[in-house]
Design a protein around this motif. Structure first.
Motif, PDB file in Angstrom:
ATOM      1  N   ASP A 127       6.976   0.755   2.194  1.00 35.48           N
ATOM      2  CA  ASP A 127       8.028   0.488   1.212  1.00 35.48           C
ATOM      3  C   ASP A 127       8.530  -0.938   1.437  1.00 35.48           C
ATOM      4  O   ASP A 127       9.337  -1.168   2.329  1.00 35.48           O
ATOM      5  N   PRO A 128       8.075  -1.906   0.625  1.00 40.37           N
ATOM      6  CA  PRO A 128       8.451  -3.304   0.864  1.00 40.37           C
ATOM      7  C   PRO A 128       9.860  -3.642   0.387  1.00 40.37           C
ATOM      8  O   PRO A 128      10.368  -4.723   0.692  1.00 40.37           O
ATOM      9  N   PHE A 129      10.498  -2.732  -0.344  1.00 43.20           N
ATOM     10  CA  PHE A 129      11.807  -3.031  -0.943  1.00 43.20           C
ATOM     11  C   PHE A 129      12.977  -2.521  -0.109  1.00 43.20           C
ATOM     12  O   PHE A 129      14.124  -2.646  -0.508  1.00 43.20           O
ATOM     13  N   PHE A 130      12.679  -1.950   1.046  1.00 47.03           N
ATOM     14  CA  PHE A 130      13.742  -1.463   1.933  1.00 47.03           C
ATOM     15  C   PHE A 130      14.222  -2.619   2.803  1.00 47.03           C
ATOM     16  O   PHE A 130      13.441  -3.251   3.512  1.00 47.03           O
ATOM     17  N   ASP A 131      15.516  -2.902   2.745  1.00 49.13           N
ATOM     18  CA  ASP A 131      16.062  -4.041   3.483  1.00 49.13           C
ATOM     19  C   ASP A 131      16.091  -3.781   4.987  1.00 49.13           C
ATOM     20  O   ASP A 131      16.320  -2.657   5.422  1.00 49.13           O
ATOM     21  N   PRO A 132      15.865  -4.821   5.829  1.00 51.99           N
ATOM     22  CA  PRO A 132      15.582  -6.194   5.383  1.00 51.99           C
ATOM     23  C   PRO A 132      14.094  -6.529   5.287  1.00 51.99           C
ATOM     24  O   PRO A 132      13.709  -7.481   4.627  1.00 51.99           O
ATOM     25  N   HIS A 133      13.230  -5.759   5.989  1.00 55.23           N
ATOM     26  CA  HIS A 133      11.814  -6.148   6.052  1.00 55.23           C
ATOM     27  C   HIS A 133      10.856  -5.035   5.634  1.00 55.23           C
ATOM     28  O   HIS A 133       9.674  -5.111   5.920  1.00 55.23           O
ATOM     29  N   GLY A 134      11.372  -3.991   4.969  1.00 60.91           N
ATOM     30  CA  GLY A 134      10.517  -2.890   4.569  1.00 60.91           C
ATOM     31  C   GLY A 134      10.467  -1.805   5.635  1.00 60.91           C
ATOM     32  O   GLY A 134      11.053  -1.925   6.717  1.00 60.91           O
ATOM     33  N   HIS A 168      -0.898  -2.379   5.650  1.00 62.10           N
ATOM     34  CA  HIS A 168       0.110  -2.751   4.649  1.00 62.10           C
ATOM     35  C   HIS A 168       1.365  -3.307   5.322  1.00 62.10           C
ATOM     36  O   HIS A 168       1.958  -4.273   4.834  1.00 62.10           O
ATOM     37  N   ARG A 169       1.757  -2.710   6.435  1.00 61.20           N
ATOM     38  CA  ARG A 169       2.954  -3.216   7.117  1.00 61.20           C
ATOM     39  C   ARG A 169       2.705  -4.646   7.606  1.00 61.20           C
ATOM     40  O   ARG A 169       3.579  -5.507   7.482  1.00 61.20           O
ATOM     41  N   VAL A 170       1.511  -4.908   8.123  1.00 60.18           N
ATOM     42  CA  VAL A 170       1.175  -6.261   8.591  1.00 60.18           C
ATOM     43  C   VAL A 170       1.119  -7.230   7.418  1.00 60.18           C
ATOM     44  O   VAL A 170       1.601  -8.365   7.515  1.00 60.18           O
ATOM     45  N   GLN A 171       0.524  -6.801   6.307  1.00 60.66           N
ATOM     46  CA  GLN A 171       0.445  -7.677   5.128  1.00 60.66           C
ATOM     47  C   GLN A 171       1.829  -8.198   4.739  1.00 60.66           C
ATOM     48  O   GLN A 171       2.001  -9.394   4.482  1.00 60.66           O
ATOM     49  N   PHE A 172       2.802  -7.306   4.679  1.00 60.21           N
ATOM     50  CA  PHE A 172       4.128  -7.681   4.197  1.00 60.21           C
ATOM     51  C   PHE A 172       4.971  -8.363   5.264  1.00 60.21           C
ATOM     52  O   PHE A 172       5.710  -9.304   4.945  1.00 60.21           O
ATOM     53  N   THR A 173       4.893  -7.931   6.507  1.00 61.27           N
ATOM     54  CA  THR A 173       5.739  -8.545   7.532  1.00 61.27           C
ATOM     55  C   THR A 173       5.191  -9.892   7.985  1.00 61.27           C
ATOM     56  O   THR A 173       5.962 -10.759   8.406  1.00 61.27           O
ATOM     57  N   ALA A 174       3.871 -10.107   7.889  1.00 64.92           N
ATOM     58  CA  ALA A 174       3.301 -11.409   8.212  1.00 64.92           C
ATOM     59  C   ALA A 174       3.505 -12.411   7.080  1.00 64.92           C
ATOM     60  O   ALA A 174       3.422 -13.619   7.291  1.00 64.92           O
ATOM     61  N   ASN A 175       3.785 -11.887   5.887  1.00 62.15           N
ATOM     62  CA  ASN A 175       3.993 -12.734   4.701  1.00 62.15           C
ATOM     63  C   ASN A 175       5.271 -12.284   4.006  1.00 62.15           C
ATOM     64  O   ASN A 175       5.223 -11.593   2.981  1.00 62.15           O
ATOM     65  N   PRO A 176       6.434 -12.671   4.539  1.00 59.08           N
ATOM     66  CA  PRO A 176       7.707 -12.143   4.041  1.00 59.08           C
ATOM     67  C   PRO A 176       7.964 -12.406   2.554  1.00 59.08           C
ATOM     68  O   PRO A 176       8.747 -11.686   1.923  1.00 59.08           O
ATOM     69  N   TRP A 177       7.330 -13.411   1.976  1.00 59.93           N
ATOM     70  CA  TRP A 177       7.526 -13.733   0.564  1.00 59.93           C
ATOM     71  C   TRP A 177       6.921 -12.674  -0.360  1.00 59.93           C
ATOM     72  O   TRP A 177       7.301 -12.569  -1.535  1.00 59.93           O
ATOM     73  N   LEU A 178       5.984 -11.876   0.170  1.00 59.73           N
ATOM     74  CA  LEU A 178       5.190 -10.989  -0.675  1.00 59.73           C
ATOM     75  C   LEU A 178       6.035  -9.888  -1.315  1.00 59.73           C
ATOM     76  O   LEU A 178       5.902  -9.601  -2.512  1.00 59.73           O
ATOM     77  N   GLY A 179       6.919  -9.262  -0.532  1.00 58.03           N
ATOM     78  CA  GLY A 179       7.764  -8.216  -1.082  1.00 58.03           C
ATOM     79  C   GLY A 179       8.690  -8.748  -2.163  1.00 58.03           C
ATOM     80  O   GLY A 179       8.891  -8.104  -3.200  1.00 58.03           O
ATOM     81  N   GLN A 180       9.263  -9.930  -1.931  1.00 56.40           N
ATOM     82  CA  GLN A 180      10.154 -10.519  -2.928  1.00 56.40           C
ATOM     83  C   GLN A 180       9.394 -10.868  -4.195  1.00 56.40           C
ATOM     84  O   GLN A 180       9.926 -10.745  -5.308  1.00 56.40           O
ATOM     85  N   HIS A 181       8.146 -11.305  -4.045  1.00 54.14           N
ATOM     86  CA  HIS A 181       7.320 -11.620  -5.214  1.00 54.14           C
ATOM     87  C   HIS A 181       7.118 -10.375  -6.078  1.00 54.14           C
ATOM     88  O   HIS A 181       7.260 -10.434  -7.311  1.00 54.14           O
TER      89      HIS A 181
END
Length: 338
Positions: A127-134, A168-181
């Motif tokens: 879940d990439p939309f859960f604050d602060p980092h999914g 998926h967790r690595v994809q989003f946490t290694a690239n923090p801009w991705l969830g916001q995009h």
């Protein structure tokens, strides 16, 4: 304005999903521990294979039951839909308290039906939309159900699932801009919505579904919305395909029965009953299966051609993500980005 009665949706969804397979308290506790350990073990394996670096524990891992997954997704949907609700309120004005309550209750029931069905199928989800980092959700009852259905080694199957979801967790946490995009793309849908267009979209979508040639995705079908959804489809195909490639690349080194698991799992996807296939089509899950397949082909082609390090240029920013068209034409992405 309440577009959906989320509490009612969770209640309906949880009742439909049920608790899942019968397990003893000891078995349940052991599964929770093993899934947590599997996620932690997967982090360095995924990072080493992909070259993506992330700090351990950046996003929490939650091992949940079906009701917990349904609640988490209701919360996520409420966040995603909030700008759409705001837009509709601005354009149409606030409804009466009675009509709002009745409308949101009906919509809540429909959303609950969808969540109830999905709540029996999903093994894990980031879940990439859960604050602060999914956050990473692993649905223990569904994992136990499938491993039993496949007669798979439980230890191997649980780690196999963890590898995919941890990617998926690595994809989003290694690239923090991705969830916001992705959230920006969802918000962009709100800017295209007009109440009259929604009614027309519902009519078109309902007609397509009755004709057996449509899904719920047909309800969002203006040119602007389709353009946004095409961008999101490109991203989701990349994410799912990349996770499948990592799962199949790392799996043989740590999971003895990985070949049998993959073969049985793929066969299980084909063997769904008529009702299951119909619901999958209506919910757009057939399209999701295509995302796994097409995305994996894209990733493998590019990695084979230029190597993993060069492929990782895909994570630079929104402009380097593949379009839906480029997912089907990897060389076009290579020519544009590299």
């Amino acid at each position: 304005m309440n577009l959906v009665d989320w509490d009612f949706a969770v209640t309906v969804g949880s009742r439909i999903a049920g608790p899942g397979p019968e397990v003893s308290a000891d078995e349940a506790a052991a599964a929770v521990v093993e899934l947590r350990e599997g996620a932690d073990r997967s982090t360095p394996l995924v990072s080493e294979f992909t070259g993506l670096r992330t700090t351990a524990g950046t996003a929490p891992v939650l091992v949940v039951d079906r009701a917990g997954w349904i609640q988490a997704n209701a919360d996520g949907f409420a966040k995603i839909l909030s700008p759409i609700v705001d837009k509709l309120t601005e354009k149409k004005g606030a409804p009466s308290a009675f009509s709002e309550a009745i409308g949101s209750r009906v919509t809540g029931g429909e959303v609950g039906l969808m969540l109830g069905f999905l709540g029996t199928k999903v093994l894990g989800q980031f879940d990439p939309f859960f604050d602060p980092h999914g956050r990473l959700l692993l649905v223990a009852p569904n994992i136990v159900h499938v491993e039993r259905e496949l007669h798979a080694d439980p230890h191997d199957f649980r780690l196999w699932v963890c590898l995919h979801e941890e990617t998926h967790r690595v994809q989003f946490t290694a690239n923090p801009w991705l969830g916001q995009h992705l959230l920006t793309q969802m918000n962009a849908v709100a800017d295209t919505i007009e109440p009259t267009a929604i009614l027309e979209g519902v009519r078109r979508g309902a007609a397509a579904i009755r004709g057996g040639d449509g899904s719920i995705l047909d309800l969002v079908s203006s040119p602007e919305q389709k353009e946004i959804l095409d961008r999101v489809t490109g991203v989701m195909s990349l994410l799912e395909g990349h996770a499948d490639v990592v799962m199949d690349g790392v799996g043989p080194t740590v999971i003895p029965s990985v070949e049998q698991i993959r073969k049985k799992f793929n066969q299980r996807r084909k063997g769904a009953g008529t009702l299951d296939r119909m619901l999958r089509k209506l919910l757009g899950l057939d399209a999701k299966m295509a995302q796994y397949r097409d995305g994996a082909i894209f990733v493998r082609h590019v990695v084979d051609k230029v190597g993993m390090e060069e492929f990782n240029a895909v994570w630079t920013g929104p402009e380097t993500l593949p379009s839906k068209a480029e997912i089907s034409d990897p060389d076009a992405w290579v020519a544009r980005v590299l």
